[in-house]
Design an enzyme around this catalytic site. Structure first.
Site, PDB file in Angstrom:
ATOM      1  N   GLU A  42      37.795  35.686  30.854  1.00  0.00           N
ATOM      2  CA  GLU A  42      36.991  35.155  29.727  1.00  0.00           C
ATOM      3  C   GLU A  42      35.778  36.016  29.424  1.00  0.00           C
ATOM      4  OE1 GLU A  42      36.960  34.050  32.769  1.00  0.00           O
ATOM      5  OE2 GLU A  42      35.017  33.186  33.312  1.00  0.00           O
ATOM      6  N   HIS A  69      36.992  37.973  35.795  1.00  0.00           N
ATOM      7  CA  HIS A  69      36.821  36.920  34.789  1.00  0.00           C
ATOM      8  C   HIS A  69      37.476  37.358  33.477  1.00  0.00           C
ATOM      9  CE1 HIS A  69      33.937  34.238  36.815  1.00  0.00           C
ATOM     10  NE2 HIS A  69      33.606  35.331  37.478  1.00  0.00           N
ATOM     11  N   CYS A 106      38.469  33.631  39.704  1.00  0.00           N
ATOM     12  CA  CYS A 106      37.312  33.924  40.558  1.00  0.00           C
ATOM     13  C   CYS A 106      37.226  32.987  41.760  1.00  0.00           C
ATOM     14  CB  CYS A 106      36.022  33.943  39.736  1.00  0.00           C
ATOM     15  SG  CYS A 106      34.638  34.683  40.635  1.00  0.00           S
TER      16      CYS A 106
END
Lengths: 216, 257
Positions: free
Chosen positions: A196, A194, A84
């Site tokens: 995650e 992202h 990001c």
């Protein structure tokens, strides 16, 4: 192969999500740190980012994280994953906050999506670009292993990356404009989305990163 | 193909327990927010919203711990709201693992909080929650006003103008709840949903009143929402998230399957 991962912490927000996702994906040890010795000793490095670019760049430079990142990338040649704002910080310059000079590790500009933003049919698109969008895998890469072309990942950003060297683009995004969703060069992989926060596809990408030898 | 419309299950949590609608059948899920969040993550929910309705200070500490546990086990975005009053409250929730923080009453008392927190943490993590209620004008034209205290206290603030102002101050998203519909299962209040989605450039989450899957569809096709939030239809096990997504996809809505 053990995998000790250093997540570079320059104080801009919570990095537990990145750390816990890496652990979930199978990392032996995850260190959230800006300590030079720890980062140098790690097997691989994650360069995350959240927040506004001006403050991010100021903290990256103040804590010497620019040098640590360059060492890991160029001198030590370790696998590095930028996420990001971490990806945006690699570029030459960002339009955010009235214009900010970035690390210039990858030539290119970080641009505002625009307001109003519309798609090809004239429909209005909201900014920030927030949610799950499809990533077109424009070239093969070990980090795409086990992930279908066109899989959705979670994005949240108002500025997007436009790399000069189009050969570096590994993943593309369409959202009113052509935006770079992922870049790859040698031992560096960078995502605007992202991983995650991208559920099973994101965890798969992190797992791929943990098993990656840094070769394209 | 473009951005998928999001389905967001919402957990109303008091003192570390989900209090609004829990699955009576499956005893393992009886009100534990971490277990319920993990279940929605597995079902393919696009995000989870956690609304803390705890009043006590001790309860707040429980909330932080619960948010930490959810964040460690759930790999989709997590929004935390309820009782957020200061920049420090926001920092606490982000550090606990929230990806976004929802500000409601505090934004009304202190709109600058939205600007300060957006500058500090980025617009992407600042959600402004708007509780709107219909108050017809003398000529009968619908107007929507912001209410606080669970819909009991009028503020005199026009909901559409307020949404615009919050976006200008740096909010990254609006969580719009219709106080007329919340808990009724009659569907979203589509008038105010459409008015606000048209008025702002930032994404809008529609909330309040979902009783079936057609309501989710209408929130998007008629209301123009970017995401739909629901609690009881999922908690009670009436519908699963995959069922909701399949229903929406059949009606031409782009979802993450």
């Amino acid at each position: 192969m053990t995998s000790v991962v250093a997540v570079i912490d320059y104080g801009m927000g919570n990095l537990h999500s990145v750390a816990s996702a890496l652990e979930h994906a199978g990392a032996d040890k995850v260190l959230v740190t800006h300590d030079a010795a720890q980062i140098r000793a790690a097997d691989r490095v994650v360069f995350p980012g959240v927040g506004a670019m001006r403050d991010c760049m100021a903290e990256i430079r103040r804590l010497g994280c620019d040098q640590l990142l360059a060492d890991a990338l160029v001198e030590q040649h370790k696998p590095v994953l930028a996420i990001c704002v971490g990806m945006q910080a690699l570029m030459t310059h960002s339009q955010e906050n009235g214009g900010v000079d970035c690390l210039n590790l990858i030539p290119g500009e970080v641009r505002f999506f625009g307001n109003p933003l519309t798609d090809g049919d004239g429909n209005r698109l909201k900014v920030p670009h927030m949610g799950w969008n499809q990533v077109r895998q424009v070239r093969d890469h070990p980090l795409w292993h086990g992930i279908d072309d066109g899989t959705r990942f979670y994005f949240v950003h108002s500025y997007y990356v436009d790399a000069q060297d189009r050969d570096l683009v590994a993943g593309a995004l369409d959202y009113g404009v052509r935006a770079d969703a992922a870049l790859a060069r040698d031992n560096l992989f960078a995502t605007q989305f992202h991983p995650e926060k991208s559920h099973t596809a994101g965890l798969q990408l992190l797992k791929n990163f943990l098993g990656w030898n840094g070769q394209c | 193909m473009g951005l998928a419309k999001r389905i967001i299950p919402c957990l109303d949590v008091e003192n570390g327990r989900v209090v609004k609608g829990v699955n009576f059948v499956d005893i393992r899920d009886a009100g534990d927010p971490v277990e319920i969040a993990i279940r929605y993550n597995e079902q393919g929910a696009d995000e989870i919203t956690f609304l803390d309705i705890t009043a006590s200070h001790e309860g707040r500490e429980t909330t932080v711990h619960t948010v930490e546990q959810i964040a460690e086990n759930v790999f989709i975005p997590l929004t935390v709201g309820g009782g957020i009053r200061t920049v420090e409250d926001i920092r606490t929730m982000l550090n606990a693992g929230a990806d976004k923080v929802s500000i409601n009453t505090a934004a009304i008392h202190n709109p600058e909080l939205v600007r300060q927190s957006a500058e500090r943490f980025g617009s992407q993590c600042i959600v402004v929650a708007i509780d709107a209620k219909r108050v017809d004008d003398v000529d009968g034209a619908p107007r929507y006003e912001i209410f606080t205290h669970g819909g009991r206290k009028p503020t005199g603030i026009d909901a559409v103008a307020w949404a615009r102002k919050m976006a200008e101050l740096g909010a990254g998203e609006v969580l719009l709840t219709s106080m007329d519909r919340d808990g009724t299962r009659d569907g979203f209040e589509l008038g105010v949903t459409r008015a606000i989605t048209d008025a702002v450039e930032i994404p809008v989450i529609a909330s309040g009143g979902v009783g079936n899957l057609q309501h989710l569809v209408e929130g998007i096709t008629l209301g123009g929402a970017d995401a739909v939030l629901a609690a009881s239809i999922f908690h009670f096990g009436e519908y699963t998230v995959p069922e909701a997504k399949a229903y929406m996809a059949e009606r031409g809505i782009e979802v993450r399957l």
